[in-house]
Write a protein that holds these residues in place. Structure first.
Motif, mmCIF file in Angstrom:
data_model
loop_
_atom_site.group_PDB
_atom_site.id
_atom_site.type_symbol
_atom_site.label_atom_id
_atom_site.label_comp_id
_atom_site.label_asym_id
_atom_site.label_seq_id
_atom_site.Cartn_x
_atom_site.Cartn_y
_atom_site.Cartn_z
ATOM 1 N N THR A 1 0.829 -1.207 0.000
ATOM 2 C CA THR A 1 0.000 0.000 0.000
ATOM 3 C C THR A 1 0.864 1.259 0.000
ATOM 4 O O THR A 1 2.061 1.210 0.352
ATOM 5 N N PRO A 2 0.273 2.401 -0.332
ATOM 6 C CA PRO A 2 1.038 3.654 -0.264
ATOM 7 C C PRO A 2 1.602 3.926 1.128
ATOM 8 O O PRO A 2 2.756 4.359 1.261
ATOM 9 N N GLU B 1 5.612 4.175 1.877
ATOM 10 C CA GLU B 1 6.171 5.419 2.402
ATOM 11 C C GLU B 1 6.903 5.188 3.720
ATOM 12 O O GLU B 1 8.016 5.696 3.925
ATOM 13 N N ARG C 1 -1.825 -1.142 -12.954
ATOM 14 C CA ARG C 1 -1.953 0.311 -12.807
ATOM 15 C C ARG C 1 -1.415 0.859 -11.475
ATOM 16 O O ARG C 1 -1.478 2.061 -11.250
ATOM 17 N N GLU C 2 -0.909 0.001 -10.598
ATOM 18 C CA GLU C 2 -0.437 0.507 -9.318
ATOM 19 C C GLU C 2 0.627 1.586 -9.488
ATOM 20 O O GLU C 2 0.652 2.580 -8.751
ATOM 21 N N GLU C 3 1.527 1.389 -10.419
ATOM 22 C CA GLU C 3 2.605 2.365 -10.637
ATOM 23 C C GLU C 3 2.037 3.730 -11.025
ATOM 24 O O GLU C 3 2.468 4.764 -10.493
ATOM 25 N N ASP D 1 -1.280 4.755 -10.752
ATOM 26 C CA ASP D 1 -2.335 5.268 -9.876
ATOM 27 C C ASP D 1 -1.800 5.857 -8.578
ATOM 28 O O ASP D 1 -2.323 6.868 -8.095
ATOM 29 N N TRP D 2 -0.759 5.226 -7.987
ATOM 30 C CA TRP D 2 -0.316 5.777 -6.699
ATOM 31 C C TRP D 2 1.197 5.778 -6.463
ATOM 32 O O TRP D 2 1.695 6.597 -5.706
ATOM 33 N N MET D 3 1.947 4.914 -7.129
ATOM 34 C CA MET D 3 3.377 4.895 -6.843
ATOM 35 C C MET D 3 4.071 6.153 -7.361
ATOM 36 O O MET D 3 4.861 6.777 -6.638
ATOM 37 N N PRO E 1 2.829 9.202 -8.031
ATOM 38 C CA PRO E 1 2.514 10.386 -7.211
ATOM 39 C C PRO E 1 3.172 10.353 -5.829
ATOM 40 O O PRO E 1 3.640 11.391 -5.333
ATOM 41 N N LEU E 2 3.231 9.182 -5.201
ATOM 42 C CA LEU E 2 3.863 9.082 -3.877
ATOM 43 C C LEU E 2 5.340 9.423 -3.958
ATOM 44 O O LEU E 2 5.853 10.217 -3.153
ATOM 45 N N ARG F 1 5.935 13.110 -4.432
ATOM 46 C CA ARG F 1 5.731 13.892 -3.202
ATOM 47 C C ARG F 1 6.943 13.779 -2.276
ATOM 48 O O ARG F 1 7.395 14.782 -1.694
#
Length: 326
Positions: free
Chosen positions: A170-171, A175, A213-215, A217-219, A221-222, A225
């Protein structure tokens, strides 16, 4: 001068005691360490010096194993673990942690244990060493790193079935793993701005969404940041192209989505010399990257290379950590 390393005996029916004796013979006083365990469990020809205080470990003759005696209920039978000894295996770990927390030991290096034996013989309620050490240290989250001179890897998810990885990866977990790993490299390796390579979850890092799509959709952007905060990150990278020599030169550690994505590369690069390091603890913990090896225990077949590497790495981390603190 940092304090000596506390080495736990692990399961005395495994290879831990004989490897401790072999390591002392090979290292010949190169670095001070002492074994916590029952002297009866060592090979008969081991040169031993019993000590009562960790500081005495630096004074034993080169090639002699310093041991802080810890009585076990039963003698050891190589290859035949005893449930009666399980509680003492746990107590040795607790004793080593207490010594490092008191500042009398500079690091903990753990000999291999068998989780089923501990569960059946001592009602051990933890998945393994790492979770138990986190409990003793009072921390909620730690990170497992495997390290050798050529490569450091961190599996973000560890001992879970492959089908469960996408839900566990998970994000928030990634992190937290990035932050703990980055802090550990700064503190214990003296790397001021560590370079972290992040492997994608999917083949070819998703290939633009064609393979997952995980890369997207959220990887991405994380990581963007965290990079904006000043962290040095590369990724998501395709795991099949990030472990050859030229690629490894571009980062200090590789974070991987799941167990085999991380462990296959390091065991290919350095099978005998890999070291298990726990990051996120308030003290140093290393371990050889192998198990109890009950099948070869007592047969003079066990290779001490990984234990020696673990002791050396613990020493190097202790020195680097002391300089950082100073």
């Amino acid at each position: 001068m940092t304090a000596p390393i506390a080495l736990t005996c692990g399961d005395p029916a495994g290879v831990g005691p004989e490897l401790a004796a072999a390591a002392a013979e090979v290292l010949k006083g190169e670095l001070p360490f002492f074994l916590i365990g029952d002297p009866r469990h060592l090979p008969q020809d081991t040169a031993v010096a019993e000590i009562t205080d960790p500081a005495e470990a630096a004074q034993v003759p080169a090639g002699t194993l310093a041991i802080m005696p810890h009585a076990f209920p039963e003698a050891a039978r190589p290859g035949h673990p005893s449930l009666a000894n399980a509680a003492s295996v746990v107590a040795v770990i607790e004793r080593a942690v207490a010594l490092v927390q008191e500042g009398r030991a500079g690091a903990v290096c753990t000999g291999p244990v068998n989780k089923k034996v501990l569960k059946d013989g001592a009602d051990f309620a933890f998945p393994g060493h790492t979770e138990f050490l986190a409990h003793l240290a009072g921390v909620d989250r730690v990170v497992m790193m495997l390290a050798c001179p050529e490569l450091r890897v961190v599996p973000v998810t560890i001992h879970i079935p492959l089908r469960e990885v996408p839900g566990a990866f998970t994000p928030a977990l990634l992190e937290e793993t990035i932050r703990i790993t980055e802090a550990g490299l700064r503190r214990f390796w003296g790397i001021e701005r560590p370079r972290l390579a992040i492997a994608g979850l999917n083949p070819h890092a998703g290939e633009g969404g064609a393979m997952g799509r995980e890369e997207i959709d959220w990887m991405i952007p994380l990581l963007a940041r965290l990079e904006a905060e000043g962290l040095r990150l590369k990724g998501p990278m395709s795991a099949d192209t990030m472990f050859h020599a030229a690629a490894r030169a571009g980062y200090d550690v590789a974070l991987c989505a799941y167990h085999d994505q991380a462990l296959i590369p390091i065991k290919t690069v350095d099978f005998a010399g890999g070291v298990n390091v726990t990051l996120g603890l308030p003290f140093i913990r290393t371990s050889p990257d192998h198990g109890t090896a009950f099948d070869i225990a007592g047969k003079d077949l066990a290779d001490p290379s990984s234990l020696i590497a673990a002791l050396r790495m613990a020493r190097e981390m202790s020195i680097s950590g002391s300089k950082k603190a100073g």
